[in-house]
Write an enzyme that holds these catalytic residues in place. Structure first.
Site, PDB file in Angstrom:
ATOM      1  N   ASP A  11       0.871  -1.168   0.000  1.00  0.00           N
ATOM      2  CA  ASP A  11       0.000   0.000   0.000  1.00  0.00           C
ATOM      3  C   ASP A  11       0.917   1.230   0.000  1.00  0.00           C
ATOM      4  OD1 ASP A  11      -2.322   1.638   0.461  1.00  0.00           O
ATOM      5  OD2 ASP A  11      -1.730   1.747   2.570  1.00  0.00           O
ATOM      6  N   LEU A  12       0.395   2.374  -0.433  1.00  0.00           N
ATOM      7  CA  LEU A  12       1.231   3.585  -0.471  1.00  0.00           C
ATOM      8  C   LEU A  12       1.037   4.454   0.775  1.00  0.00           C
ATOM      9  CD1 LEU A  12       3.072   5.609  -2.035  1.00  0.00           C
ATOM     10  CD2 LEU A  12       0.967   6.603  -2.953  1.00  0.00           C
ATOM     11  N   ASP A  13      -0.189   5.001   0.914  1.00  0.00           N
ATOM     12  CA  ASP A  13      -0.469   5.978   1.966  1.00  0.00           C
ATOM     13  C   ASP A  13      -0.376   5.314   3.341  1.00  0.00           C
ATOM     14  OD1 ASP A  13      -1.176   8.116   0.159  1.00  0.00           O
ATOM     15  OD2 ASP A  13      -3.097   7.144  -0.168  1.00  0.00           O
ATOM     16  N   THR A  19       1.410  10.138   3.661  1.00  0.00           N
ATOM     17  CA  THR A  19       0.363  10.967   3.050  1.00  0.00           C
ATOM     18  C   THR A  19      -0.997  10.770   3.713  1.00  0.00           C
ATOM     19  OG1 THR A  19       0.481   9.263   1.373  1.00  0.00           O
ATOM     20  CG2 THR A  19       1.244  11.454   0.726  1.00  0.00           C
ATOM     21  N   LYS A  47      -9.228   5.061   5.835  1.00  0.00           N
ATOM     22  CA  LYS A  47      -7.952   4.626   5.255  1.00  0.00           C
ATOM     23  C   LYS A  47      -8.176   3.458   4.300  1.00  0.00           C
ATOM     24  CE  LYS A  47      -4.842   6.304   8.813  1.00  0.00           C
ATOM     25  NZ  LYS A  47      -3.892   5.928   9.887  1.00  0.00           N
ATOM     26  N   SER A 116      -2.457   0.571  -4.459  1.00  0.00           N
ATOM     27  CA  SER A 116      -3.039   1.723  -3.746  1.00  0.00           C
ATOM     28  C   SER A 116      -4.424   2.058  -4.269  1.00  0.00           C
ATOM     29  CB  SER A 116      -2.122   2.941  -3.936  1.00  0.00           C
ATOM     30  OG  SER A 116      -2.739   4.103  -3.429  1.00  0.00           O
ATOM     31  N   ALA A 117      -5.289   2.504  -3.352  1.00  0.00           N
ATOM     32  CA  ALA A 117      -6.626   2.961  -3.753  1.00  0.00           C
ATOM     33  C   ALA A 117      -6.588   4.376  -4.322  1.00  0.00           C
ATOM     34  CB  ALA A 117      -7.545   2.942  -2.531  1.00  0.00           C
ATOM     35  N   LYS A 147     -10.994  -0.913  -1.565  1.00  0.00           N
ATOM     36  CA  LYS A 147     -10.716  -1.889  -0.502  1.00  0.00           C
ATOM     37  C   LYS A 147     -11.856  -1.789   0.501  1.00  0.00           C
ATOM     38  CE  LYS A 147      -5.769  -0.943  -1.066  1.00  0.00           C
ATOM     39  NZ  LYS A 147      -4.562  -0.282  -0.524  1.00  0.00           N
ATOM     40  N   GLU A 171       0.100  -3.289   4.684  1.00  0.00           N
ATOM     41  CA  GLU A 171      -1.057  -2.379   4.771  1.00  0.00           C
ATOM     42  C   GLU A 171      -1.147  -1.671   6.116  1.00  0.00           C
ATOM     43  OE1 GLU A 171      -3.677  -0.893   3.771  1.00  0.00           O
ATOM     44  OE2 GLU A 171      -3.858  -1.573   1.724  1.00  0.00           O
ATOM     45  N   ASP A 172      -1.575  -0.419   6.100  1.00  0.00           N
ATOM     46  CA  ASP A 172      -1.784   0.301   7.373  1.00  0.00           C
ATOM     47  C   ASP A 172      -3.266   0.439   7.701  1.00  0.00           C
ATOM     48  OD1 ASP A 172      -2.362   2.193   5.314  1.00  0.00           O
ATOM     49  OD2 ASP A 172      -2.160   3.799   6.785  1.00  0.00           O
TER      50      ASP A 172
HETATM   51  C1  BG6 Z   1      -6.016   5.543  -0.046  1.00  0.00           C
HETATM   52  C2  BG6 Z   1      -6.108   6.353   1.225  1.00  0.00           C
HETATM   53  O1  BG6 Z   1      -4.692   5.131  -0.242  1.00  0.00           O
HETATM   54  O2  BG6 Z   1      -6.441   6.333  -1.169  1.00  0.00           O
HETATM   55  C3  BG6 Z   1      -7.493   6.941   1.385  1.00  0.00           C
HETATM   56  O3  BG6 Z   1      -5.814   5.516   2.329  1.00  0.00           O
HETATM   57  C4  BG6 Z   1      -7.877   7.734   0.136  1.00  0.00           C
HETATM   58  O4  BG6 Z   1      -7.505   7.784   2.522  1.00  0.00           O
HETATM   59  C5  BG6 Z   1      -7.774   6.829  -1.085  1.00  0.00           C
HETATM   60  O5  BG6 Z   1      -9.216   8.228   0.235  1.00  0.00           O
HETATM   61  C6  BG6 Z   1      -8.122   7.548  -2.389  1.00  0.00           C
HETATM   62  O6  BG6 Z   1      -7.165   8.546  -2.627  1.00  0.00           O
HETATM   63  P1  BG6 Z   1      -7.287   9.664  -3.759  1.00  0.00           P
HETATM   64  O7  BG6 Z   1      -5.876  10.245  -3.810  1.00  0.00           O
HETATM   65  O8  BG6 Z   1      -7.645   8.974  -5.033  1.00  0.00           O
HETATM   66  O9  BG6 Z   1      -8.318  10.637  -3.336  1.00  0.00           O
HETATM   67 MG    MG Z   2      -2.829   3.123   3.528  1.00  0.00          MG
END
Ligand code: BG6
Ligand code: MG
Length: 222
Positions: A11-13, A19, A47, A116-117, A147, A171-172
């Site tokens: 996962d990224l964030d 972030t 998240k 990542s989402a 997710k 994953e966090d």
């Molecule tokens: C996920 C985050 O990685 O991405 C979420 O954990 C976030 O908090 C989701 O809503 C979507 O991100 P973005 O950048 O497409 O708005």
């Molecule tokens: Mg995350």
């Protein structure tokens, strides 16, 4: 589960970079403008969840109903704030150990994917200077199902040409751990906000991990 681990999916964030706090800051600013607030604990439920689904949850917490057009406007506004917050990120914003762990993973001949989402994930890994350390990148554009749907991780495994049970997901978020479990993958929970018992194994960050520690620990749970 097959005992052979061939790929790590990150996962990224909140795993590679912090972030997650900027997502929270931008959503909170939006909620405050609408006249309410929400806590860091409530934020845990956002998240790993897509932008559109996060907005739905927040509006529900505030007891606010808006038109579909206003939803689009609010989501765009939040994203503009988020983009302002992250515009100056550099490789110095990698979380402790992230770069070294990615390097060690590749050194150990384990394939790597980003799962990542976020629709902003690819420009972020570019700013962080680690795009080249991922064999495959799946973001919220490639995998629109939020997710805990396993889509993002299954696409990652398919593009890496490995079977789901040969993957470990880092994953966090609760939604992300659930997505990985729904994909039949091994899981490592990362960070202090996530309960320690939700993944097969837990670490505060990638800092003190090695690929062999991870493989040994996750296989104990399979
Ligand atoms: C996920 C985050 O990685 O991405 C979420 O954990 C976030 O908090 C989701 O809503 C979507 O991100 P973005 O950048 O497409 O708005
Ligand atoms: Mg995350």
């Amino acid at each position: 589960m097959n005992q052979e681990i061939k790929a790590f999916i990150f996962d990224l964030d909140g795993v590679i970079t912090d972030t997650a706090r900027y997502h929270y800051k931008a959503w909170r600013r939006m909620a405050n403008e609408l006249g309410f607030d929400f806590t860091e604990e409530e934020n845990e439920q956002l998240k790993g969840v897509s932008r559109a689904e996060s907005l739905e949850k927040i509006l529900q917490w505030g007891g606010i109903t808006v038109s579909p057009e206003d939803k689009i406007r609010l989501a765009e506004k939040k994203n503009q704030w988020y983009l302002e917050y992250i515009q100056d990120i550099t490789p110095g914003d990698l979380l402790p150990g992230a770069r070294d762990f990615l390097l060690a993973t590749r050194e150990a001949d384990i394939r790597t994917a980003l799962g990542s989402a976020s629709k902003n994930a690819i420009p972020i890994v570019e700013k962080l200077g680690v795009r080249h350390l991922f064999d495959v990148l799946i973001d919220g554009n490639a995998a629109p199902k939020s997710k805990p749907d396993p889509q993002v991780f299954l696409l990652g495994a398919a593009q890496l040409k490995v079977r789901p049970e040969q993957c470990v997901v880092f994953e966090d978020s609760l939604a992300g751990i659930q997505a990985a479990k729904n994909a039949n993958m091994h899981t490592v929970g990362i960070g202090y906000m996530l309960p320690k018992d939700v993944g097969d194994f837990h670490a505060g960050s990638l800092e003190f991990l090695t690929p062999s520690i991870v493989i040994t620990e996750v296989l104990k749970h399979s």
